[in-house]
Design a protein around this motif. Structure first.
Motif, PDB file in Angstrom:
ATOM      1  N   CYS A  56     -63.211  12.554   7.789  1.00  0.00           N
ATOM      2  CA  CYS A  56     -61.762  12.550   8.187  1.00  0.00           C
ATOM      3  C   CYS A  56     -61.141  12.425   9.194  1.00  0.00           C
ATOM      4  N   TYR A  57     -60.735  10.997  10.031  1.00  0.00           N
ATOM      5  CA  TYR A  57     -60.453  11.019  11.450  1.00  0.00           C
ATOM      6  C   TYR A  57     -59.619  11.863  11.056  1.00  0.00           C
ATOM      7  N   ALA A  58     -59.185  12.596  12.384  1.00  0.00           N
ATOM      8  CA  ALA A  58     -58.254  13.328  13.498  1.00  0.00           C
ATOM      9  C   ALA A  58     -57.640  12.992  13.856  1.00  0.00           C
ATOM     10  N   VAL A  59     -56.433  12.289  13.558  1.00  0.00           N
ATOM     11  CA  VAL A  59     -54.909  11.640  13.948  1.00  0.00           C
ATOM     12  C   VAL A  59     -54.879  11.929  15.163  1.00  0.00           C
ATOM     13  N   LYS A  60     -55.111  13.685  15.809  1.00  0.00           N
ATOM     14  CA  LYS A  60     -54.031  14.412  16.874  1.00  0.00           C
ATOM     15  C   LYS A  60     -54.705  13.889  18.393  1.00  0.00           C
ATOM     16  N   ALA A  61     -56.545  13.057  17.572  1.00  0.00           N
ATOM     17  CA  ALA A  61     -57.171  12.642  19.249  1.00  0.00           C
ATOM     18  C   ALA A  61     -56.127  11.339  19.486  1.00  0.00           C
ATOM     19  N   ASN A  62     -55.983  10.726  18.835  1.00  0.00           N
ATOM     20  CA  ASN A  62     -55.123   9.146  19.174  1.00  0.00           C
ATOM     21  C   ASN A  62     -54.312   8.547  17.492  1.00  0.00           C
ATOM     22  N   ASP A  79     -57.132  13.775   9.358  1.00  0.00           N
ATOM     23  CA  ASP A  79     -56.783  15.111   9.242  1.00  0.00           C
ATOM     24  C   ASP A  79     -55.284  14.500   9.352  1.00  0.00           C
ATOM     25  N   VAL A  80     -54.349  14.968   8.923  1.00  0.00           N
ATOM     26  CA  VAL A  80     -52.573  15.157   9.876  1.00  0.00           C
ATOM     27  C   VAL A  80     -52.581  16.657  10.287  1.00  0.00           C
ATOM     28  N   VAL A  81     -51.753  16.836  11.089  1.00  0.00           N
ATOM     29  CA  VAL A  81     -51.390  18.384  11.563  1.00  0.00           C
ATOM     30  C   VAL A  81     -49.724  18.286  11.717  1.00  0.00           C
ATOM     31  N   GLY A 103     -53.433  22.735   9.625  1.00  0.00           N
ATOM     32  CA  GLY A 103     -51.867  23.318  11.071  1.00  0.00           C
ATOM     33  C   GLY A 103     -51.462  24.716  10.487  1.00  0.00           C
ATOM     34  N   VAL A 104     -51.454  25.858  11.357  1.00  0.00           N
ATOM     35  CA  VAL A 104     -50.701  26.831  10.970  1.00  0.00           C
ATOM     36  C   VAL A 104     -48.987  26.320  10.352  1.00  0.00           C
ATOM     37  N   GLY A 105     -48.903  26.083  11.120  1.00  0.00           N
ATOM     38  CA  GLY A 105     -46.916  26.193  10.832  1.00  0.00           C
ATOM     39  C   GLY A 105     -46.384  24.990   9.822  1.00  0.00           C
ATOM     40  N   LYS A 106     -47.153  24.392   8.530  1.00  0.00           N
ATOM     41  CA  LYS A 106     -46.353  23.975   8.015  1.00  0.00           C
ATOM     42  C   LYS A 106     -44.816  24.306   7.514  1.00  0.00           C
ATOM     43  N   THR A 107     -44.148  22.969   7.138  1.00  0.00           N
ATOM     44  CA  THR A 107     -42.825  23.734   6.927  1.00  0.00           C
ATOM     45  C   THR A 107     -42.720  23.166   5.481  1.00  0.00           C
TER      46      THR A 107
END
Length: 421
Positions: A56-62, A79-81, A103-107
């Motif tokens: 699962c490629y970490a989207v936050k990297a790019n 992987d999305v955050v 992620g720690v703060g999902k709404t």
């Protein structure tokens, strides 16, 4: 390995000379290599070959959609955050069943978005989040698949701002409380436990912290199964580092990482998820800038570039090292001298390197920041009303601008002046 090499004295991105790109899009700009992105993804596939797994490629990297589309076409999950990253992934064609939401703060709005659009699992980070997700799922008449992120209290031996697995970090549930939390999750009808999640940090350069964390996850898996939970999936996070400084020893290879995973958790019969971002994208990208001035100071000289901390914040934020090289290859034996490499932003922190040994660089010359494909463009800002840097993707001798530089009118016209001013 990357595909940014000198040919006939000129640095190329695959088969495209960098001065050619600079002439087309101006400087500074980011440039990414399809060949390098593809190679790095396939290294992880090879490392986990024979195991049931999903990378699962970490989207936050790019998070550029062209990069996401390439990853999806190669078979990656993501992987999305954030809800924004989820939307980017779906827009790039990644199916919901290959998207992990961390992620720690999902709404509640983000939870609803993912449940309606499709999701592989939520990596739940707290009991209040668990309660909220249960309510949202019941309201939609669905069941949300979850893995609980546990905090193993393992020192990742990395920069304090990117360590995530120590007790004082904000991430996850203390592993000592995990059995009680899983017992509670089993009572919530809107949730279905599918696995365990762990992530201890970014830019790790040794396997020992990973192994210590994964050993704790293996013990927890056995304990939870004894408690009656069906643990079918282990999300082992990302964080494997890259060599930012070519003179330093290289971090462990993906094959070594994969062998460690087999040794520590391979007997559990779980599907393995990993979430690499930096190692896939980092060395697949460079930032190219142009020298504006060479300034003589008191006891030191300064190379002033048209790139700044708003374009690449890592040196200012993390004291990170990037190799910086001339685009025109220096002559063999060219004399080097120490120089501070800085940008034009009105901050002393706008410094890329101090006393860096460099061959002569004159105003108008191009330089390239290596290993800038991860946490570069995604962390950029328009501080000092400097337009975001364009991004270019290269494949062989083809190039495409995958994000344009905005005009000053576009930037300024986003603001609204109230009628009463």
């Amino acid at each position: 390995m990357d595909h940014f090499l000198y040919r006939d004295g000129v640095l190329h991105a695959e088969d495209v000379p960098l001065p050619e790109i600079a002439a087309q899009v101006g400087t500074p700009f980011y440039c990414y290599s399809v060949a390098t992105l593809t190679r790095h993804f396939r290294l992880f596939q090879e490392a986990l070959a024979g195991m049931d797994h999903l990378i699962c490629y970490a989207v936050k990297a790019n998070s550029n959609q062209a990069v996401l589309k390439l990853m999806g076409d190669l078979g990656a999950g993501v992987d999305v955050v954030s809800g924004g990253e989820y939307r980017r992934a779906r827009a790039a064609g990644i199916p919901g069943e290959r998207i992990v939401f961390s992620g720690v703060g999902k709404t509640r709005e983000e939870m609803r978005l993912a449940l309606e659009g499709g999701i592989r699992q939520f990596n739940v980070e707290s009991e209040p989040e668990m309660a909220a997700l249960n309510e949202v799922a019941l309201g939609l008449g669905v069941v949300a698949p979850i893995a609980v992120r546990v905090n193993p209290d393992v020192d990742a031996q990395t920069h304090e701002k990117i360590a995530t697995g120590k007790a004082e970090n904000k991430f996850g549930i203390p592993i000592a409380r995990a059995r009680a939390v899983y017992a509670h999750a089993a009572t919530l009808p809107g949730l279905r436990v599918v696995g365990i999640d762990v992530h201890i940090g970014s830019q790790l350069t040794a396997l020992e912290p990973f192994e210590a964390a994964y050993a704790k996850v293996a013990d927890l898996t056995r304990a939870l199964r004894q408690d009656g939970h069906e643990i079918i999936r282990l999300d082992l996070g990302g964080g494997l580092g890259i060599p930012y400084e070519r003179s330093n020893a290289a971090p462990p290879l993906p094959l070594e990482y994969g062998a460690m995973i087999r040794r520590v958790v391979g007997d559990l019969g779980c599907e393995i998820e990993i979430e690499p971002g930096r190692l896939i994208a980092g060395n697949a990208g460079i930032l190219v800038a142009q020298a504006i001035y060479v300034k003589e100071g008191e006891g030191r000289n300064f190379l002033i570039l048209d790139a700044a901390m708003n374009d690449l914040v890592r040196p200012a934020m993390y004291s990170a090292h990037h190799d910086i090289v001339p685009v025109i290859e220096p002559a063999p034996g060219a004399e080097q001298a120490p120089i501070d490499i800085v940008g034009p932003v009105c901050e002393t922190g706008d410094t890329f390197a101090k006393s860096r040994m460099m061959p002569p660089v004159a105003p108008g010359d191009l330089v390239a920041f290596r290993s800038a494909g991860a946490y570069g463009a995604v962390m950029a800002s328009e501080y000092n009303t400097r337009p975001l840097v364009p991004e270019v993707l290269v494949m062989g001798d083809h190039l495409a601008v995958i994000r344009d530089r905005p005009s000053f009118d576009e930037i300024i016209n986003r603001d609204t002046i109230p009628e009463w001013l």
